[in-house]
Design a protein around this motif. Structure first.
Motif, PDB file in Angstrom:
ATOM      1  N   ALA A 636       1.023  -1.471  -0.069  1.00  0.00           N
ATOM      2  CA  ALA A 636       0.084   0.151   0.087  1.00  0.00           C
ATOM      3  C   ALA A 636       1.020   0.930   0.295  1.00  0.00           C
ATOM      4  O   ALA A 636       2.513   1.467   0.841  1.00  0.00           O
ATOM      5  N   MET A 677     -11.353  -1.069   1.535  1.00  0.00           N
ATOM      6  CA  MET A 677      -9.787  -0.083   0.933  1.00  0.00           C
ATOM      7  C   MET A 677      -9.369  -0.962  -0.351  1.00  0.00           C
ATOM      8  O   MET A 677      -8.500   0.188  -0.755  1.00  0.00           O
ATOM      9  N   TRP A 682      -6.680   1.701  -6.487  1.00  0.00           N
ATOM     10  CA  TRP A 682      -6.775   3.452  -6.575  1.00  0.00           C
ATOM     11  C   TRP A 682      -5.840   3.447  -7.668  1.00  0.00           C
ATOM     12  O   TRP A 682      -4.662   2.911  -7.524  1.00  0.00           O
ATOM     13  N   ILE A 816      -9.885   5.652   0.855  1.00  0.00           N
ATOM     14  CA  ILE A 816      -9.016   5.246  -0.788  1.00  0.00           C
ATOM     15  C   ILE A 816      -9.357   6.489  -1.881  1.00  0.00           C
ATOM     16  O   ILE A 816      -8.366   6.518  -2.246  1.00  0.00           O
TER      17      ILE A 816
END
Length: 852
Positions: A636, A677, A682, A816
């Protein structure tokens, strides 16, 4: 969340190192206090939300609700302060002072009483006008105004004032016993209601009048006698403080006694004072937000008019304040048969414009020589009088009147005409019956629309007071005559159908106030409508249908909020100014201190924030800081750290390890957040427009956190504080801060999810667009959302664990995927585009579970 000051302080006030066993026992004790504080915090926030909701929901509430919730709130916040004190070893003793100050303010508000203006026990009608309203009540004050300011004829008489009623009650020391009987009264128990009501009325009626008051009343009665050979008959009429005020009519809820001779006047007076506690009056006050102490019973003593014709005049249509005609309802004899619904009346619609022609007449009764009950000249005089009184009082009027045998017009009462409850309700209540073509054949049709609207429920016929005791909530009240006494169950009824009665009946007035559909004057209703059968009442079209008629029910108007503006509503509103505003929003602010707490919400915010800090710094203070937080090993972009408060890690996890894998975590709330998340990759920060970039640079120049010489709180780590069923996540991603907290208890009452969000990199407009987007998504997902500028809080309580875990996935996703989108929030169109994309992702997320 900024912990640096607290952490620094802990180094200088650290405790000696403990043995492992002592350390474990100390931590468990702290965690127990922390959980107890969280429970009290959740209870406090629920109580605040419940009180705020009470103001807008429209459901009636009394002082017991206000007093009980304020007391429970104070208890829970006191518990929070005590738990925090034990967590922090007494560090925040200063919280006691603002807590006591706020509590004292609330106690003063709750204990407030209406001021009593002392004065004469008797005032003649020549002395009465609207300036004496707090001594004689609205009804008599308005009547005195009609005589002394407008110059119209009223019956001679006098008013026995509020001071007299207080003197009567206080001399006999009745109030303590009255309050005792009312304290345990359950209005949902009709038998209890009638029993308590009758007992209080007997208590007052049987008490002796103070000798000097009795003599004063009889002296003023004697002064009205013109011919000693002719017995003087009078009417005693209630005129309670608050009665006949704008849209709070108390119509028919109190007593009026007619044709009284001297020997009955004083006893009748006591019975009218006792009428303050009639069952329907008690219910009405509760529905309209009046405390019993808000009402003082004044009584008008007026010479009886030897009436040939009487009735009621509305200076406008009650459903249309812009109507250009007056409505007159008339019947032979006294007006009482018109307002109690027992008599049939002639109906006239008369132009408001001189010479006031009759636009419509509907004759229900003829006098012996076959002439109408009113002559054209009398309808003209009444119409002109109605317009004149409306102009004087500045609002449409509901007027009772009588013509005597000499043809003289007497005004008996003039009060504000109840208006439609809201523009929205009026919009719903149009003449819909003429536009729907797919309706079934009605069971009954006809009568008059006493109160517009549509409702559905089972039939329940009421023929006596015995039937009243069994009237169920949600039923249609079907009666022969719309007596005012039936108002005691209007709060239970969804609609009213009566075989007799008309628009001017007191029960019709109360039904319009309550937004209860009502049809009056509908023959054969009792014979046709079977008890317990389901019917739909379309009062607007004056029709009754079998079963549910969905096309009509879709037109149901919203119920009015009967509490708005009432004394109890005002008290709760005032109390909430010391409860719900949140002034402490930034933990990093130098003003985030105990002495700056101004409201109960501030106290909860401070206690909660500092409790989390105390748990976070426990290891530092007790000497195991390096081992407390475990870095999460994940692919992450940010660093994530986890602190196990109790049982959030698998049992065989090595406590000396500096790192932890996701597979070693068994905290259900944390795993749900993490699943949200990582559900969708993303894609990185969105392309920034020139305007967005410019606003970011401008914000950066104003932000001391970006000064390279200053240690930036934006570099703070993201922390999960967890147990198996609890999670507190503080996130600092770039320019915005978010906090998620969740608890999944053994019972639904312990369950909650809380979310806080603040900040952003762009200018205020772009930040607001993002916060509005997040607020909209959370509202659509079942959260209760509050927004103030670019700060938002959202909560869900008392829901099953699986439901809350789904909501935590949503929050994880938003943490996120809404980061940095404020930089491209140029307009509403961009916000709408993001809303569509996010909702599509969330639909997929909740329908298709993903592995962590």
């Amino acid at each position: 969340m900024t912990f640096f000051l607290d952490r620094l302080t802990s180094f200088f006030h650290g405790k000696p190192r403990l043995t492992p066993a002592e350390l474990q026992a100390a931590f468990r004790g702290h965690y127990k206090e922390f959980r107890a504080l969280l429970t009290a915090n959740n209870n406090a926030l629920e109580l605040m939300a419940e009180m705020e909701q009470a103001l807008s929901a429209g459901h009636p509430f009394g002082m017991a609700f206000v007093r009980g919730n304020c007391t429970a709130l104070s208890v829970n916040i006191y518990k929070m302060i005590q738990h925090l004190s034990r967590l922090a070893d007494g560090k925040y003793a200063e919280l006691d002072q603002p807590f006591r100050a706020i509590t004292k303010q609330l106690e003063q508000i709750i204990a407030s009483r209406p001021p009593n203006k002392e004065g004469a026990t008797i005032l003649s009608m020549a002395e009465v006008d609207t300036s004496t309203v707090d001594q004689v009540g609205e009804k008599m004050a308005n009547l005195g105004e009609v005589k002394n300011r407008v110059g119209l004829r009223i019956p001679d008489g006098f008013v026995i004032t509020a001071s007299a009623a207080r003197h009567f009650i206080e001399t006999n020391a009745l109030q303590v016993e009255i309050n005792r009987r009312l304290k345990g009264l359950n209005l949902d128990n009709l038998e209890d209601l009638y029993t308590v009501s009758a007992g209080i009325q007997r208590l007052i009626s049987n008490a002796p009048l103070p000798k000097e008051l009795e003599e004063t009343i009889l002296t003023h009665y004697q002064q009205m006698v013109i011919d000693p050979k002719t017995e003087l008959l009078v009417a005693l009429r209630s005129s309670a403080l608050g009665e006949d005020s704008s849209n709070v009519s108390f119509a028919g809820q109190y007593r009026t006694q007619l044709n009284l001779s001297r020997e009955f006047v004083t006893q009748a007076y006591k019975e009218i004072v006792a009428g303050k506690y009639k069952s329907q009056a008690i219910v009405y006050r509760q529905q309209r937000g009046y405390r019993h102490q808000d009402v003082q019973m004044c009584v008008g003593c007026l010479r009886m008019v030897d009436a040939t014709i009487s009735g009621v005049l509305y200076s406008r249509d009650p459903d249309d304040p812009r109507s250009q005609f007056v409505i007159i309802q008339a019947a032979p004899g006294l007006a009482s048969t018109v307002v109690d619904g027992s008599g049939t009346t002639d109906l006239f619609r008369v132009s408001r414009t001189s010479p006031h022609p009759i636009l419509h007449r509907q004759m229900a009764m003829k006098i012996p020589d076959s002439r109408p009950t009113l002559t054209d000249a009398q309808t003209t005089e009444l119409a002109a009088t109605g317009v004149r009184l409306e102009e004087h009082f500045g609002t449409p009027q509901d007027i009772e009147w009588s013509f005597d045998h000499s043809g003289l017009l007497y005004i008996l009462q003039s009060r504000p005409l109840g208006r439609p409850t809201s523009d929205k309700a009026q919009e719903f209540s149009g003449e819909h019956g003429t536009t729907l073509t797919d309706l079934p054949k009605p069971l009954l049709a006809g009568g008059v629309c006493a109160s517009k609207g549509v409702a559905c429920g089972p039939v329940f016929t009421v023929r006596s007071s015995l039937h009243l005791l069994r009237f169920p909530k949600g039923a249609v009240l079907v009666i022969e005559t719309p007596y005012p006494d039936w108002a005691s169950i209007l709060n239970r009824a969804v609609a009213v159908v009566s075989e007799t009665g008309q628009l001017a009946a007191h029960l019709a007035t109360v039904a319009r106030e309550f937004g209860i559909p009502a049809i009056f004057g509908l023959p054969q209703a009792l014979a046709t409508l079977e008890n317990h059968s389901l019917i739909t009442v379309d009062a607007t079209a004056a029709k009754v249908y079998a079963g549910r008629v969905e096309s009509l029910l879709a037109l149901t108007a919203p119920k009015p909020n009967l509490m708005v503006g009432s004394p109890v509503y005002k008290i709760l509103t005032q109390a909430l100014t010391h409860i719900t505003p949140l002034n402490l929003t930034d933990p990093a602010s130098p003003f985030f201190r105990p002495d700056t707490c101004q409201t109960m919400h501030d106290l909860t915010r401070f206690c909660h924030e500092k409790a989390v800090v105390e748990m976070f710094t426990f290891g530092e203070r007790y000497g195991f800081d390096d081992k407390a937080a475990k870095q999460l090993v994940v692919d992450a972009p940010s660093q994530w750290w986890v602190i196990d408060l109790d049982d959030g890690f698998i049992p065989d996890f090595d406590p000396d390890s500096r790192y932890i894998n996701l597979s070693q975590i068994i905290s259900l709330p944390m795993l749900a957040i993490w699943q949200g998340m990582i559900a969708f990759p993303w894609s990185g920060p969105p392309p920034v427009s020139l305007g967005g970039l410019g606003s970011i640079i401008f914000q950066s120049t104003r932000n001391p956190n970006l000064d390279p010489a200053v240690r930036s709180s934006m570099a703070a780590k993201n922390y999960f504080l967890i147990s198996r069923n609890f999670c507190n996540l503080s996130v600092r991603l770039g320019y915005h801060f978010a906090l998620v907290e969740a608890n999944l208890g053994e019972f639904n009452t312990e369950n909650y999810v809380s979310f806080q969000f603040k900040g952003g990199a762009a200018d205020q407009n772009r930040r607001l667009l993002r916060i509005q987007l997040i607020s909209k998504i959370l509202s659509e997902s079942g959260f209760r959302v509050e927004q103030k500028l670019d700060t938002m809080t959202a909560r869900i309580e008392k829901k099953p664990g699986p439901y809350l875990l789904e909501r935590l996935k949503i929050l994880g996703y938003l943490l996120i995927h809404t980061r940095q989108i404020d930089m491209v929030m140029a307009d509403e169109g961009m916000a709408a585009s993001y809303h569509q994309k996010i909702m599509a992702d969330l639909h997929t997320l909740l329908d298709t579970p993903k592995e962590g």
